[in-house]
Design a protein around this motif. Structure first.
Motif, mmCIF file in Angstrom:
data_model
loop_
_atom_site.group_PDB
_atom_site.id
_atom_site.type_symbol
_atom_site.label_atom_id
_atom_site.label_comp_id
_atom_site.label_asym_id
_atom_site.label_seq_id
_atom_site.Cartn_x
_atom_site.Cartn_y
_atom_site.Cartn_z
ATOM 1 N N UNK A 141 -95.008 19.891 55.681
ATOM 2 C CA UNK A 141 -95.102 18.538 56.021
ATOM 3 C C UNK A 141 -96.226 17.742 55.649
ATOM 4 N N UNK A 142 -96.498 17.734 54.640
ATOM 5 C CA UNK A 142 -97.246 17.099 53.714
ATOM 6 C C UNK A 142 -97.335 17.133 52.185
ATOM 7 N N UNK A 143 -96.055 17.993 51.839
ATOM 8 C CA UNK A 143 -96.256 18.727 50.629
ATOM 9 C C UNK A 143 -96.773 17.255 49.902
ATOM 10 N N UNK A 144 -96.060 15.588 50.385
ATOM 11 C CA UNK A 144 -96.037 14.388 49.712
ATOM 12 C C UNK A 144 -96.990 13.592 49.760
ATOM 13 N N UNK A 145 -98.001 14.156 50.174
ATOM 14 C CA UNK A 145 -98.875 13.486 50.134
ATOM 15 C C UNK A 145 -100.082 13.776 48.682
ATOM 16 N N UNK A 146 -101.017 12.027 48.686
ATOM 17 C CA UNK A 146 -101.202 12.053 47.546
ATOM 18 C C UNK A 146 -102.109 12.609 47.222
ATOM 19 N N UNK A 147 -103.039 13.356 47.996
ATOM 20 C CA UNK A 147 -104.359 14.353 48.204
ATOM 21 C C UNK A 147 -103.778 15.192 47.590
ATOM 22 N N UNK A 148 -103.028 15.853 47.949
ATOM 23 C CA UNK A 148 -102.191 17.257 47.397
ATOM 24 C C UNK A 148 -101.591 17.710 46.141
ATOM 25 N N UNK A 149 -102.026 16.754 46.102
ATOM 26 C CA UNK A 149 -101.565 16.329 44.349
ATOM 27 C C UNK A 149 -102.769 16.072 43.064
ATOM 28 N N UNK A 150 -103.332 14.519 43.641
ATOM 29 C CA UNK A 150 -104.654 14.121 43.055
ATOM 30 C C UNK A 150 -105.960 15.547 43.259
ATOM 31 N N UNK A 151 -106.055 15.842 44.190
ATOM 32 C CA UNK A 151 -107.409 16.333 44.567
ATOM 33 C C UNK A 151 -107.100 17.530 44.395
ATOM 34 N N UNK A 152 -106.575 18.636 44.180
ATOM 35 C CA UNK A 152 -106.328 19.741 43.733
ATOM 36 C C UNK A 152 -106.245 20.217 42.291
ATOM 37 N N UNK A 153 -106.721 21.154 41.487
ATOM 38 C CA UNK A 153 -106.288 21.918 40.616
ATOM 39 C C UNK A 153 -104.885 22.529 40.748
ATOM 40 N N UNK A 154 -104.240 22.979 39.874
ATOM 41 C CA UNK A 154 -102.973 23.697 39.472
ATOM 42 C C UNK A 154 -103.152 25.049 40.784
ATOM 43 N N UNK A 155 -104.944 25.405 39.844
ATOM 44 C CA UNK A 155 -105.903 26.832 40.476
ATOM 45 C C UNK A 155 -105.498 27.015 42.042
ATOM 46 N N UNK A 156 -105.067 25.483 42.503
ATOM 47 C CA UNK A 156 -105.181 25.190 44.113
ATOM 48 C C UNK A 156 -106.770 25.194 44.697
ATOM 49 N N UNK A 157 -107.505 24.946 43.514
ATOM 50 C CA UNK A 157 -109.354 24.485 44.126
ATOM 51 C C UNK A 157 -109.471 22.724 44.207
ATOM 52 N N UNK A 158 -110.584 22.329 45.178
ATOM 53 C CA UNK A 158 -110.592 21.052 44.795
ATOM 54 C C UNK A 158 -110.614 20.663 42.858
ATOM 55 N N UNK A 159 -110.275 19.449 43.325
ATOM 56 C CA UNK A 159 -110.749 19.163 41.098
ATOM 57 C C UNK A 159 -111.674 17.579 41.703
ATOM 58 N N UNK A 160 -113.373 18.929 41.097
ATOM 59 C CA UNK A 160 -113.996 17.447 40.469
ATOM 60 C C UNK A 160 -113.473 16.868 40.375
ATOM 61 N N UNK A 161 -113.444 16.401 39.066
ATOM 62 C CA UNK A 161 -113.307 15.684 37.740
ATOM 63 C C UNK A 161 -112.535 14.335 38.041
ATOM 64 N N UNK A 162 -111.716 14.496 39.149
ATOM 65 C CA UNK A 162 -110.337 13.718 39.695
ATOM 66 C C UNK A 162 -111.466 12.394 40.603
ATOM 67 N N UNK A 163 -111.808 13.794 41.398
ATOM 68 C CA UNK A 163 -112.683 13.446 42.804
ATOM 69 C C UNK A 163 -114.004 12.593 42.307
ATOM 70 N N UNK A 164 -114.801 13.245 41.338
ATOM 71 C CA UNK A 164 -116.034 12.270 40.945
ATOM 72 C C UNK A 164 -115.380 11.188 40.348
ATOM 73 N N UNK A 165 -114.517 10.561 39.761
ATOM 74 C CA UNK A 165 -113.663 9.565 38.582
ATOM 75 C C UNK A 165 -113.482 8.449 40.156
ATOM 76 N N UNK A 166 -112.869 8.834 41.226
ATOM 77 C CA UNK A 166 -112.476 8.131 42.354
ATOM 78 C C UNK A 166 -113.096 7.481 43.326
ATOM 79 N N UNK A 167 -114.330 8.868 43.651
ATOM 80 C CA UNK A 167 -115.619 8.338 44.350
ATOM 81 C C UNK A 167 -116.770 8.343 44.677
ATOM 82 N N UNK A 168 -116.813 8.586 42.751
ATOM 83 C CA UNK A 168 -118.455 9.356 42.402
ATOM 84 C C UNK A 168 -119.347 8.659 43.379
ATOM 85 N N UNK A 169 -119.729 7.555 43.880
ATOM 86 C CA UNK A 169 -120.766 6.119 44.053
ATOM 87 C C UNK A 169 -121.122 6.170 45.739
#
Length: 439
Positions: A62-90
């Motif tokens: 039901x959520x496979x098309x969500x952008x957050x599931x593509x961009x916020x997560x690494x291929x290993x299924x962990x939080x993508x800290x680099x992307x999240x920092x770039x997007x929301x760091x401040x």
């Protein structure tokens, strides 16, 4: 909503008129799992889970098309800290300390998102331990801080969301949140605000939910009448502290995997533990199915305030007004604001019924049948509000329309709809109704 679903809903509600949602006589040891989006309609959810107030879990499909599931997560299924920092760091975010109990919750502080990510990385490197404690990013209003476009798509099942519709109209607040934290973060035992429904999607990581159907929390109260902070605490086994525990049942346990979506019914107490480094998106929402629950809860909240300050009733000028002020500071809403909530939603529904379908209404999941159902629920609750002695003490002189006038408009709209041939309570309820989509 189609006409048959509205007919079913009206008949169901007529059959339990005057009752609040309870979750029925829950006698199952697991929660229904909805596997395939194409095989599960809005009507299925409405009739099988929303009306009877029962939990369910939707698969990650039901959520496979969500952008957050593509961009916020690494291929290993962990939080993508680099992307999240770039997007929301401040962005400044609220953070709770799970290791410190403050009443039945945790104390919060605010910090830049980049500082929280630095803490999170250090926490992982420290074998999931830190002198700073176990910090959990909770109740981050992402939709207020930045665009939610390409983050998630609101599932149609949850599209009738009056709580966020109201706050969006005022452009002041919302009840859309992001939660993020390392393995071991958790949320103490609670029922959701205003006895709202909620839904929660794991963008990555896993959660363990401990559910108690409405009423079962009573067996967990201590000898002073208080509910527990942690239902896994060994102190609950002490019969002197918790004399009713032996009469209660074990919690309903749900393991939520990455991508899965949990529907939390109204008034179900629960406690949630993150089993991995986890990010989730969560909404609280109210609609015609649990509006009576919200009103019942607000009456209980006001009564509790009045009991707490009863000794000043005779000596405090405008004691009833002060009780409303205290109630709002504690609960986030009082009787006056509740009326304005009803008014905003009612006027939108009356507009839809007066003008017929528009493209925008349908995009929001609001056709005339849904609007007519909503009008009926608002009218029932508004009539009760108007009759309440404490609402009658509220100064409504500046209200427009006056509550009695709004109720008249709602009742007239219902009569017009019935005059067009819709008599939903005359429709036969399907026999042997099962919960669609269960497995």
């Amino acid at each position: 909503m189609d006409r048959e679903t509205r007919a079913f809903a009206e008949r169901y509600i007529q059959g339990r008129k005057g009752q609040v949602l309870s979750g029925g006589s829950w006698a199952h040891d697991r929660v229904a799992y909805i596997e395939k989006p194409d095989a599960f309609s809005y009507a299925d959810f409405f009739k099988g889970y929303l009306l009877p107030n029962l939990p369910c879990v939707f698969s990650s499909a039901f959520t496979e098309s969500w952008g957050s599931r593509r961009h916020w997560v690494t291929p290993a299924g962990k939080p993508d800290f680099d992307y999240l920092l770039q997007k929301y760091g401040d962005v400044v975010v609220p953070v709770a300390n799970c290791g410190v109990q403050e009443y039945n919750s945790n104390p919060k502080e605010h910090m830049p998102f980049r500082d929280y990510i630095s803490y999170w990385k250090e926490y992982i490197q420290g074998n999931y331990s830190s002198p700073r404690g176990c910090l959990y990013l909770k109740d981050w209003h992402l939709c207020r801080d930045s665009s939610a476009e390409d983050v998630f798509t609101l599932p149609i099942y949850f599209s009738s969301d009056w709580l966020n519709e109201f706050w969006d109209a005022l452009d002041l607040d919302d009840y859309r949140f992001v939660y993020a934290g390392p393995k071991g973060t958790w949320s103490p035992f609670h029922a959701d605000i205003f006895r709202s429904f909620s839904w929660s999607v794991n963008i990555c990581g896993r959660k363990k939910w401990l559910f108690f159907p409405p009423g079962q929390e009573e067996a967990l109260r201590d000898c002073h009448g208080g509910l527990p902070y942690d239902v896994t605490s060994p102190t609950l086994l002490d019969s002197r502290l918790h004399p009713m525990r032996q009469h209660g049942s074990l919690p309903l346990e749900v393991m939520q995997e990455a991508g899965e979506m949990v529907f939390v019914p109204s008034g179900w107490h629960h406690q949630v533990h993150n089993l991995d480094d986890t990010i989730s998106i969560n909404h609280n929402w109210v609609n015609g199915c649990n509006l009576a629950n919200m009103w019942h809860f607000l009456q209980q909240e006001l009564h509790a305030v009045q009991e707490e300050v009863s000794q000043w009733r005779d000596s405090m000028p405008e004691w009833h007004h002060h009780c409303q002020v205290i109630m709002r500071s504690c609960s986030g809403i009082n009787f006056e604001e509740f009326y304005h909530f009803l008014k905003v939603i009612a006027e939108k529904r009356l507009f839809i019924l007066g003008c017929g379908e528009t493209r925008g209404d349908m995009d929001a999941g609001l056709g005339p049948e849904q609007a007519a159902f909503d009008v009926g629920r608002i009218a029932e609750v508004l009539a009760s509000v108007i009759e309440h002695p404490d609402f009658q003490r509220v100064d409504t002189s500046a209200f427009s329309p006056q509550p009695e006038e709004l109720l008249r408009q709602l009742e007239e709209s219902e009569l017009i709809k019935l005059g067009q041939g819709a008599e939903p309570w005359m429709v036969e309820e399907p026999s042997n109704q099962s919960h669609p989509g269960t497995s």
